[in-house]
Design a protein around this motif. Structure first.
Motif, PDB file in Angstrom:
ATOM      1  N   ALA A   9      42.841  68.820  85.761  1.00  0.00           N
ATOM      2  CA  ALA A   9      41.472  68.425  86.343  1.00  0.00           C
ATOM      3  C   ALA A   9      40.913  66.833  85.606  1.00  0.00           C
ATOM      4  N   CYS A  10      41.335  66.762  85.362  1.00  0.00           N
ATOM      5  CA  CYS A  10      39.846  65.593  84.726  1.00  0.00           C
ATOM      6  C   CYS A  10      41.350  64.127  85.153  1.00  0.00           C
ATOM      7  N   ASP A  11      42.691  64.617  85.603  1.00  0.00           N
ATOM      8  CA  ASP A  11      43.362  63.415  86.303  1.00  0.00           C
ATOM      9  C   ASP A  11      42.460  63.083  87.735  1.00  0.00           C
ATOM     10  N   TYR A  12      42.756  64.260  88.145  1.00  0.00           N
ATOM     11  CA  TYR A  12      42.356  64.417  90.055  1.00  0.00           C
ATOM     12  C   TYR A  12      40.369  63.698  89.351  1.00  0.00           C
ATOM     13  N   ILE A  13      40.000  64.015  89.178  1.00  0.00           N
ATOM     14  CA  ILE A  13      38.513  64.024  88.951  1.00  0.00           C
ATOM     15  C   ILE A  13      38.420  62.217  88.337  1.00  0.00           C
ATOM     16  N   ARG A  14      39.019  61.693  87.512  1.00  0.00           N
ATOM     17  CA  ARG A  14      39.430  60.061  87.437  1.00  0.00           C
ATOM     18  C   ARG A  14      40.082  59.546  88.623  1.00  0.00           C
ATOM     19  N   GLU A  15      40.595  59.897  88.996  1.00  0.00           N
ATOM     20  CA  GLU A  15      41.024  59.583  90.666  1.00  0.00           C
ATOM     21  C   GLU A  15      40.555  59.641  91.235  1.00  0.00           C
ATOM     22  N   LYS A  16      39.367  60.730  92.057  1.00  0.00           N
ATOM     23  CA  LYS A  16      38.226  60.522  92.787  1.00  0.00           C
ATOM     24  C   LYS A  16      36.765  59.251  92.495  1.00  0.00           C
ATOM     25  N   ILE A  17      36.839  59.660  90.915  1.00  0.00           N
ATOM     26  CA  ILE A  17      36.012  58.134  91.041  1.00  0.00           C
ATOM     27  C   ILE A  17      35.889  57.389  90.675  1.00  0.00           C
ATOM     28  N   LEU A  18      37.643  56.690  90.544  1.00  0.00           N
ATOM     29  CA  LEU A  18      38.032  55.129  91.357  1.00  0.00           C
ATOM     30  C   LEU A  18      37.968  55.828  92.398  1.00  0.00           C
ATOM     31  N   GLN A  19      38.167  55.822  93.552  1.00  0.00           N
ATOM     32  CA  GLN A  19      38.722  56.243  94.460  1.00  0.00           C
ATOM     33  C   GLN A  19      36.929  56.048  95.509  1.00  0.00           C
ATOM     34  N   GLU A  20      35.634  56.507  95.190  1.00  0.00           N
ATOM     35  CA  GLU A  20      35.144  56.724  95.314  1.00  0.00           C
ATOM     36  C   GLU A  20      33.857  55.896  94.837  1.00  0.00           C
ATOM     37  N   THR A  21      34.398  54.966  93.378  1.00  0.00           N
ATOM     38  CA  THR A  21      33.362  53.797  93.327  1.00  0.00           C
ATOM     39  C   THR A  21      33.727  53.119  92.696  1.00  0.00           C
ATOM     40  N   GLY A  22      34.984  52.923  92.033  1.00  0.00           N
ATOM     41  CA  GLY A  22      36.052  51.574  91.816  1.00  0.00           C
ATOM     42  C   GLY A  22      36.415  51.507  90.647  1.00  0.00           C
ATOM     43  N   ILE A  23      35.918  52.394  89.836  1.00  0.00           N
ATOM     44  CA  ILE A  23      35.274  52.432  88.937  1.00  0.00           C
ATOM     45  C   ILE A  23      37.270  52.847  88.165  1.00  0.00           C
ATOM     46  N   LYS A  24      37.123  52.217  87.372  1.00  0.00           N
ATOM     47  CA  LYS A  24      38.581  51.900  86.789  1.00  0.00           C
ATOM     48  C   LYS A  24      38.959  53.454  85.359  1.00  0.00           C
ATOM     49  N   HIS A  25      37.992  52.627  84.534  1.00  0.00           N
ATOM     50  CA  HIS A  25      37.872  53.718  83.698  1.00  0.00           C
ATOM     51  C   HIS A  25      37.134  54.795  83.426  1.00  0.00           C
ATOM     52  N   SER A  26      37.571  55.863  83.210  1.00  0.00           N
ATOM     53  CA  SER A  26      36.438  57.280  82.829  1.00  0.00           C
ATOM     54  C   SER A  26      36.935  57.918  81.969  1.00  0.00           C
ATOM     55  N   LEU A  27      35.887  58.558  81.287  1.00  0.00           N
ATOM     56  CA  LEU A  27      36.574  59.477  80.338  1.00  0.00           C
ATOM     57  C   LEU A  27      35.393  60.961  80.438  1.00  0.00           C
ATOM     58  N   ILE A  28      36.233  61.718  80.557  1.00  0.00           N
ATOM     59  CA  ILE A  28      35.432  62.833  81.404  1.00  0.00           C
ATOM     60  C   ILE A  28      35.797  63.612  79.918  1.00  0.00           C
ATOM     61  N   ALA A  29      34.528  64.138  79.624  1.00  0.00           N
ATOM     62  CA  ALA A  29      34.042  64.822  78.068  1.00  0.00           C
ATOM     63  C   ALA A  29      33.693  65.994  78.073  1.00  0.00           C
ATOM     64  N   PHE A  30      34.692  66.871  77.218  1.00  0.00           N
ATOM     65  CA  PHE A  30      33.613  68.448  77.377  1.00  0.00           C
ATOM     66  C   PHE A  30      32.658  68.866  75.749  1.00  0.00           C
ATOM     67  N   SER A  31      31.914  69.800  76.762  1.00  0.00           N
ATOM     68  CA  SER A  31      31.491  69.719  74.746  1.00  0.00           C
ATOM     69  C   SER A  31      31.991  71.040  74.382  1.00  0.00           C
ATOM     70  N   HIS A  32      32.499  72.144  74.756  1.00  0.00           N
ATOM     71  CA  HIS A  32      33.313  73.226  74.418  1.00  0.00           C
ATOM     72  C   HIS A  32      32.683  74.031  74.431  1.00  0.00           C
ATOM     73  N   SER A  33      31.505  74.256  75.082  1.00  0.00           N
ATOM     74  CA  SER A  33      30.366  75.647  74.789  1.00  0.00           C
ATOM     75  C   SER A  33      31.432  76.547  75.295  1.00  0.00           C
ATOM     76  N   HIS A  34      31.416  77.723  74.141  1.00  0.00           N
ATOM     77  CA  HIS A  34      32.156  79.223  74.407  1.00  0.00           C
ATOM     78  C   HIS A  34      31.202  79.970  75.011  1.00  0.00           C
ATOM     79  N   SER A  35      30.543  79.548  75.909  1.00  0.00           N
ATOM     80  CA  SER A  35      29.043  80.102  77.081  1.00  0.00           C
ATOM     81  C   SER A  35      29.530  79.759  77.711  1.00  0.00           C
ATOM     82  N   SER A  36      30.536  78.906  78.683  1.00  0.00           N
ATOM     83  CA  SER A  36      29.530  78.181  79.746  1.00  0.00           C
ATOM     84  C   SER A  36      31.124  78.534  80.930  1.00  0.00           C
ATOM     85  N   ALA A  37      32.040  77.598  81.301  1.00  0.00           N
ATOM     86  CA  ALA A  37      33.145  77.409  81.930  1.00  0.00           C
ATOM     87  C   ALA A  37      34.487  76.624  81.785  1.00  0.00           C
ATOM     88  N   ALA A  38      35.760  76.927  82.738  1.00  0.00           N
ATOM     89  CA  ALA A  38      36.314  75.398  82.666  1.00  0.00           C
ATOM     90  C   ALA A  38      36.211  74.857  83.555  1.00  0.00           C
TER      91      ALA A  38
END
Length: 611
Positions: free
Chosen positions: A83-112
């Motif tokens: 999932a993170c690889d896909y999102i980071r590649e999508k960000i690169l393609q659509e914004t040109g931003i090479k470096h992105s950090l996808i950080a999860f809060s880990h809330s146990h009342s949310s979703a994966a």
């Protein structure tokens, strides 16, 4: 005496005058709350409503050389590497931003979150919510980049503790079980990075990090919630304003549970409110990040998994588990590898560092890392201020330290190996990481950091050596920084605890013609400068008060440098409350009569509103 809480933006205008004009920043957010009826976790249950919404938030940072990073904070429990690889590649393609950090809060009342068309939510038909969430993340990154403007950065830390270590040892059999270990290690602080608009001198974004599982919301609740991080964001924005984007980063919380565990939404809100208060304290005590360049580094390594059981042990376990379909599936996977002479799959370990000179560093790791790793980073990273994220850019379960892994079958839910069917045995790795992974992880992290920078409590600031303890009592942050320009040097002192000291040494050359010390306390009850055998006082007791011998000229100023009336930077407001006035105490240290030929001065200070 109880120390009053300084309110927001205490030093924004001051730092805007001194700061790193080469840095650009922008921030944005999107609502990503799953619709009613979707499965939330962990534990798994179907949502019947929303207690508080979930967000995707982005802080975009860029320097004058176009080094840029998108820091994305998600109110979601996890996302794997796919999932993170896909999102980071999508960000690169659509914004040109090479470096992105996808950080999860880990809330146990949310979703994966899964990759495109690969939802991790069982009843997310055609991956609709999953795919839309990915779109929202990319949209937030786009907007954050579009809104980028010149900013100054400041970093800070304050004492905070949302939870407790959750690992206890049964004295009868030596096995680890889960509970409240009030004596166990935790990360007892919250770290902050503030981006202040140079144009308005107001914050546009606050990035904050603390380490604790968001598990205060009860597992029996069927209401979607961000748990305590959401309440902390609410408190921060309530103080700083709705235009401020507040982003939470989860620290190394693998062995820390929020407290009280699985209790009520109200207690989660209370814990988050208190964390937000600590963030505001950290902001009030923050210091400028003067570097105008960013360096982003990435390194990948592998964490080997624990060796498979012997064939004899496997046979015993297969006989004992013959009627357990789930266990037999895992045992058969082990046997297949054993027959092929293969080892269990290793864990991918992608580490990142976002560095601003030697002043500030965000280090990120995937997985549920034990808190000992964050404590080690804070002690060993060669930066004045550190911030650490786990659960970032990928996830494959718990990563314990070697001490826990060496316990083998007695290592508890996070670290146990066969014949204990702990949590890690059920993963594709068929067990926890191997003993020895701690060195691999630390070596990987150290490879990100510069090797020629000074570390510890001594900070090299131009021609001056600044020595002090970065942490005061109760974990309160302390900072001395230096700014030299055209014959003037200004030393800024901030101390959350309120009582401290340090020294300033001249490394080379002569003292500038004008030596100024600015003390960012609420009330300057005591201030001393010792040079050689002489002691000089700069305590402030208001104008028109008699001065002792060897008194240093001291003024109480606002952030524009204009004198303020009164004695303290705390004032009473209507209704009997109080608030912190924006400003500082400024002490002029005469070069000739005070410093003379000396190359070192020792400082001590006391805040009237100390803890």
């Amino acid at each position: 005496m109880r120390r009053l809480i300084p309110l927001a933006c205490a030093f924004g205008a001051l730092f805007a005058q001194q700061g790193n004009a080469g840095i650009m920043a922008g921030a944005a957010q999107r609502d990503i709350t799953p619709p009613v009826g979707l499965e939330i976790q962990h534990y798994f249950r179907h949502s019947v409503g929303t207690h508080d919404p979930l967000y995707a938030r982005c802080l975009y940072l860029e320097d004058g050389e176009k080094n840029a990073v998108a820091i994305v904070s998600l109110d979601l429990i996890m996302g794997g590497f796919e999932a993170c690889d896909y999102i980071r590649e999508k960000i690169l393609q659509e914004t040109g931003i090479k470096h992105s950090l996808i950080a999860f809060s880990h809330s146990h009342s949310s979703a994966a979150l899964g990759a495109h068309n690969h939802t991790k939510v069982k009843n997310d038909t055609d991956s609709r919510w999953n795919n839309r969430t990915i779109e929202m993340i990319v949209e937030a990154v786009k907007e954050a980049k579009q809104r980028a403007e010149p900013v100054t950065l400041r970093s800070g830390r304050a004492q905070a503790q949302v939870g407790f270590n959750r690992r206890l040892v049964n004295p009868k059999n030596g096995s680890v079980y889960m509970g409240v270990n009030r004596k166990g290690p935790v990360v007892p602080w919250v770290n902050v990075l503030v981006a202040d608009s140079i144009k308005s001198s107001k914050p546009i974004a606050v990035l904050f990090e603390h380490a604790a599982h968001p598990v205060i919301v009860p597992h029996t609740s069927k209401l979607t919630s961000a748990d305590f991080p959401g309440a902390a964001v609410k408190r921060i924005r309530g103080e700083l304003g709705k235009d401020v984007i507040a982003l939470f980063g989860q620290g190394c919380a693998g062995n820390i549970n929020g407290f009280p565990l699985r209790s009520t939404h109200e207690k989660a809100e209370h814990a988050g409110h208190n964390l937000g208060e600590s963030v505001l304290k950290a902001i009030a005590g923050s210091v400028p990040v003067k570097s105008n360049t960013l360096s982003i580094k990435h390194v990948r390594s592998e964490i080997p998994s624990r060796a498979l059981p012997s064939r004899e042990q496997w046979q015993k376990m297969a006989e004992a588990s013959a009627k357990d379909g789930g266990r037999m599936r895992q045992l058969n996977r082990m046997k297949q590898l054993m027959d092929q002479g293969k080892k269990p799959p290793a864990r991918r370990f992608d580490a990142y560092a976002v560095m601003a000179g030697n002043e500030w560093c965000l280090t990120t790791m995937p997985h549920e890392m034990f808190c000992q790793y964050e404590l080690w980073i804070d002690k060993n990273a060669p930066f004045r201020h550190t911030m650490t994220f786990a659960f970032t850019n990928g996830y494959e379960g718990y990563v314990a330290n070697d001490a826990a892994l060496k316990m083998g079958a007695k290592g508890g839910y996070e670290a146990a190996s066969l014949p204990n069917w702990g949590g890690q045995v059920w993963t594709r790795h068929l067990g926890p990481p191997a003993v020895g992974c701690e060195k691999i992880i630390k070596d990987t992290l150290m490879s990100l950091w510069p090797k020629d920078k000074e570390s510890g409590d001594s900070v090299d600031a131009s021609r001056f050596k600044l020595e002090y303890k970065k942490k005061g009592p109760q974990g309160g942050s302390r900072e001395i920084s230096a700014t030299e320009n055209e014959g003037t040097v200004i030393f800024d002192i901030a101390d959350e605890f309120g009582i401290g000291g340090g020294s300033i040494s001249l490394r080379k050359g002569k003292w500038p013609a004008e030596v100024i010390v600015r003390i960012h306390l609420a009330g300057l009850e005591g201030f001393e400068v010792k040079v050689g055998g002489m002691t000089f006082s700069g305590a402030y007791h208001g104008e028109g008060v008699s001065r002792p011998n060897n008194y240093l000229p001291t003024r109480m100023l606002d952030t524009e440098g204009s004198p303020l009336s009164g004695r303290y930077l705390i004032e009473v407001v209507k209704g009997g409350g109080s608030r912190r006035r924006e400003g500082y105490y400024e002490v002029e240290i005469p070069r000739e009569s005070c410093l003379g030929d000396a190359n070192k001065m020792n400082l001590n200070w006391v805040d009237f509103y100390r803890r």
